[in-house]
Design a protein around this motif. Structure first.
Motif, PDB file in Angstrom:
ATOM      1  N   LYS A   1       5.787  -5.595  -0.366  1.00  0.00           N
ATOM      2  CA  LYS A   1       4.617  -4.970  -0.993  1.00  0.00           C
ATOM      3  C   LYS A   1       3.343  -5.558  -0.410  1.00  0.00           C
ATOM      4  O   LYS A   1       3.226  -6.776  -0.266  1.00  0.00           O
ATOM      5  CB  LYS A   1       4.657  -5.199  -2.497  1.00  0.00           C
ATOM      6  CG  LYS A   1       3.408  -4.734  -3.232  1.00  0.00           C
ATOM      7  CD  LYS A   1       3.509  -4.987  -4.705  1.00  0.00           C
ATOM      8  CE  LYS A   1       3.638  -6.455  -5.015  1.00  0.00           C
ATOM      9  NZ  LYS A   1       2.427  -7.189  -4.614  1.00  0.00           N
TER      10      LYS A   1
ATOM     11  N   PHE B   1      -1.253  -4.573   0.125  1.00  0.00           N
ATOM     12  CA  PHE B   1      -2.387  -3.667  -0.074  1.00  0.00           C
ATOM     13  C   PHE B   1      -2.842  -3.121   1.269  1.00  0.00           C
ATOM     14  O   PHE B   1      -3.055  -3.879   2.223  1.00  0.00           O
ATOM     15  CB  PHE B   1      -3.556  -4.393  -0.746  1.00  0.00           C
ATOM     16  CG  PHE B   1      -3.303  -4.734  -2.187  1.00  0.00           C
ATOM     17  CD1 PHE B   1      -3.580  -3.829  -3.187  1.00  0.00           C
ATOM     18  CD2 PHE B   1      -2.781  -5.973  -2.540  1.00  0.00           C
ATOM     19  CE1 PHE B   1      -3.351  -4.146  -4.515  1.00  0.00           C
ATOM     20  CE2 PHE B   1      -2.534  -6.307  -3.850  1.00  0.00           C
ATOM     21  CZ  PHE B   1      -2.826  -5.379  -4.848  1.00  0.00           C
TER      22      PHE B   1
ATOM     23  N   CYS C   1      -7.553   2.195  -3.993  1.00  0.00           N
ATOM     24  CA  CYS C   1      -6.612   1.070  -4.005  1.00  0.00           C
ATOM     25  C   CYS C   1      -5.257   1.610  -3.540  1.00  0.00           C
ATOM     26  O   CYS C   1      -4.518   2.207  -4.327  1.00  0.00           O
ATOM     27  CB  CYS C   1      -6.505   0.454  -5.394  1.00  0.00           C
ATOM     28  SG  CYS C   1      -5.481  -1.049  -5.431  1.00  0.00           S
TER      29      CYS C   1
ATOM     30  N   ILE D   1      -1.509   0.903  -2.080  1.00  0.00           N
ATOM     31  CA  ILE D   1      -0.507  -0.161  -2.134  1.00  0.00           C
ATOM     32  C   ILE D   1       0.777   0.343  -1.490  1.00  0.00           C
ATOM     33  O   ILE D   1       1.332   1.361  -1.918  1.00  0.00           O
ATOM     34  CB  ILE D   1      -0.234  -0.593  -3.586  1.00  0.00           C
ATOM     35  CG1 ILE D   1      -1.556  -0.888  -4.304  1.00  0.00           C
ATOM     36  CG2 ILE D   1       0.698  -1.793  -3.633  1.00  0.00           C
ATOM     37  CD1 ILE D   1      -1.488  -0.759  -5.778  1.00  0.00           C
TER      38      ILE D   1
ATOM     39  N   ILE E   1       5.188  -0.368  -3.454  1.00  0.00           N
ATOM     40  CA  ILE E   1       4.867  -0.918  -4.776  1.00  0.00           C
ATOM     41  C   ILE E   1       6.111  -1.076  -5.636  1.00  0.00           C
ATOM     42  O   ILE E   1       6.143  -1.904  -6.546  1.00  0.00           O
ATOM     43  CB  ILE E   1       3.821  -0.030  -5.480  1.00  0.00           C
ATOM     44  CG1 ILE E   1       3.349  -0.687  -6.770  1.00  0.00           C
ATOM     45  CG2 ILE E   1       4.381   1.352  -5.755  1.00  0.00           C
ATOM     46  CD1 ILE E   1       2.234   0.036  -7.457  1.00  0.00           C
TER      47      ILE E   1
ATOM     48  N   VAL F   1       0.024  -0.557 -11.798  1.00  0.00           N
ATOM     49  CA  VAL F   1      -1.338  -0.821 -11.333  1.00  0.00           C
ATOM     50  C   VAL F   1      -2.310  -0.798 -12.509  1.00  0.00           C
ATOM     51  O   VAL F   1      -2.287   0.129 -13.324  1.00  0.00           O
ATOM     52  CB  VAL F   1      -1.764   0.209 -10.273  1.00  0.00           C
ATOM     53  CG1 VAL F   1      -3.198  -0.051  -9.823  1.00  0.00           C
ATOM     54  CG2 VAL F   1      -0.816   0.165  -9.073  1.00  0.00           C
TER      55      VAL F   1
ATOM     56  N   VAL G   1      -1.667  -5.430  -9.393  1.00  0.00           N
ATOM     57  CA  VAL G   1      -0.288  -4.939  -9.456  1.00  0.00           C
ATOM     58  C   VAL G   1       0.546  -5.960 -10.225  1.00  0.00           C
ATOM     59  O   VAL G   1       0.511  -7.156  -9.924  1.00  0.00           O
ATOM     60  CB  VAL G   1       0.298  -4.716  -8.052  1.00  0.00           C
ATOM     61  CG1 VAL G   1       1.727  -4.188  -8.158  1.00  0.00           C
ATOM     62  CG2 VAL G   1      -0.555  -3.744  -7.269  1.00  0.00           C
TER      63      VAL G   1
END
Length: 295
Positions: A64, A66, A86, A88, A91, A96, A150
């Protein structure tokens, strides 16, 4: 040696010949069906060289992280809609949340808005990796740092900065203009500190909207993409004197006062302008109050 013994020895020799023939045939068949050297076959069967361990493969592809850069700055103007991205990757089953850092106020969890201020909303499409925070009708107090978090172990976050600016109109030149009758009056209005092009720009002469007053000799042209609007009167007359205001739909308006004089001294005309009258009134009131105190 009797006859039985001779027969057994002949059968033994015959069996030995058959075994030798079969072995020779097998060796010949093996050599003919395998043209590649044994060393090449050994390398092709070396699985440790051709394929990495599955644990390393999953660790590199499913980690995971960003995709939105930390400390991203988003600029929005008052009254507009701000979008804080945002993104990700991988995930998994993480959730979130968006948090306003200045007061640690929880805004959204998943797609649910926890704030009583319904201007805040999390935007996420199914199978998308983007969890955008949407802020409608942005206000000056919305400026600051926002956290996209997260719920992993441990939780991971990035921070985004929302800058809020106030768009305003600006008429080039001084705040008062002096012209003779028959002169050309040209006013240019620009919208500054804006993140969005105005949908329209209206011009007012005193309290009258004049964008479409072509019969009165007024021409208005607007270029929203350039944030510019021009007002042109080729032959100004005394009826064109007064206050002119540029009013974009998404910005603070700006004004200018136009004097049309006929052979008079512009300095003398200034004494009749609204600003000068207001200044003289303040001076007069100050004089009256001072005299009453001295008495």
């Amino acid at each position: 040696m009797n006859r039985y013994t001779i027969r057994m020895s002949l059968e033994g020799q015959r069996c030995l010949c058959i075994v030798i023939f079969l072995v020779h045939t097998a060796i010949g068949a093996g050599e003919g069906s395998s043209p590649l050297p044994s060393t090449v076959r050994a390398e092709e069967n070396d699985l440790a060289v051709s394929f990495p361990p599955l644990d390393d493969l999953y660790a590199s592809t499913l980690e995971k992280h960003f995709a939105t850069e930390n400390n991203t700055i988003v600029t929005s103007q008052i009254g507009s809609t701000a979008l804080l991205p945002c993104i990700i990757r991988n995930i998994g089953d993480g959730i979130v949340s968006w948090i306003r850092r200045k007061d640690y106020h929880l805004l959204t969890v998943g797609l649910t808005t926890y704030s009583s201020d319904q201007r805040f909303q999390a935007i996420h499409l199914q199978h998308s990796e983007d969890w955008t925070l949407k802020v409608r009708f942005v206000q000056k107090r919305d400026a600051g740092i926002y956290e996209c978090q997260v719920s992993s172990h441990p939780p991971s976050s990035i921070f985004l900065h929302l800058d809020v600016v106030e768009a305003r109109a600006q008429i080039s030149g001084p705040t008062e203009k002096y012209l003779k009758p028959g002169s050309t009056l040209r006013l240019q209005c620009s919208v500054v500190q804006t993140t969005e092009a105005p949908a329209f720009v209206f011009w007012y002469h005193n309290s009258r909207m004049i964008n479409y007053d072509v019969e009165r000799g007024i021409n208005v042209t607007t270029d929203p993409d350039q944030r510019l609007s021009d007002l042109l009167i080729p032959a100004a007359s005394v009826t064109h004197a007064g206050n002119y205001t540029c009013v974009p739909n998404n910005a603070v308006p700006a004004s200018i006062y136009v004097h049309i004089f006929n052979g008079e001294n512009p300095a003398a005309m200034q004494s009749s302008s609204p600003g000068f009258i207001q200044l003289n009134l303040h001076t007069y009131m100050y004089t009256i109050i001072t005299m009453n105190i001295l008495r």
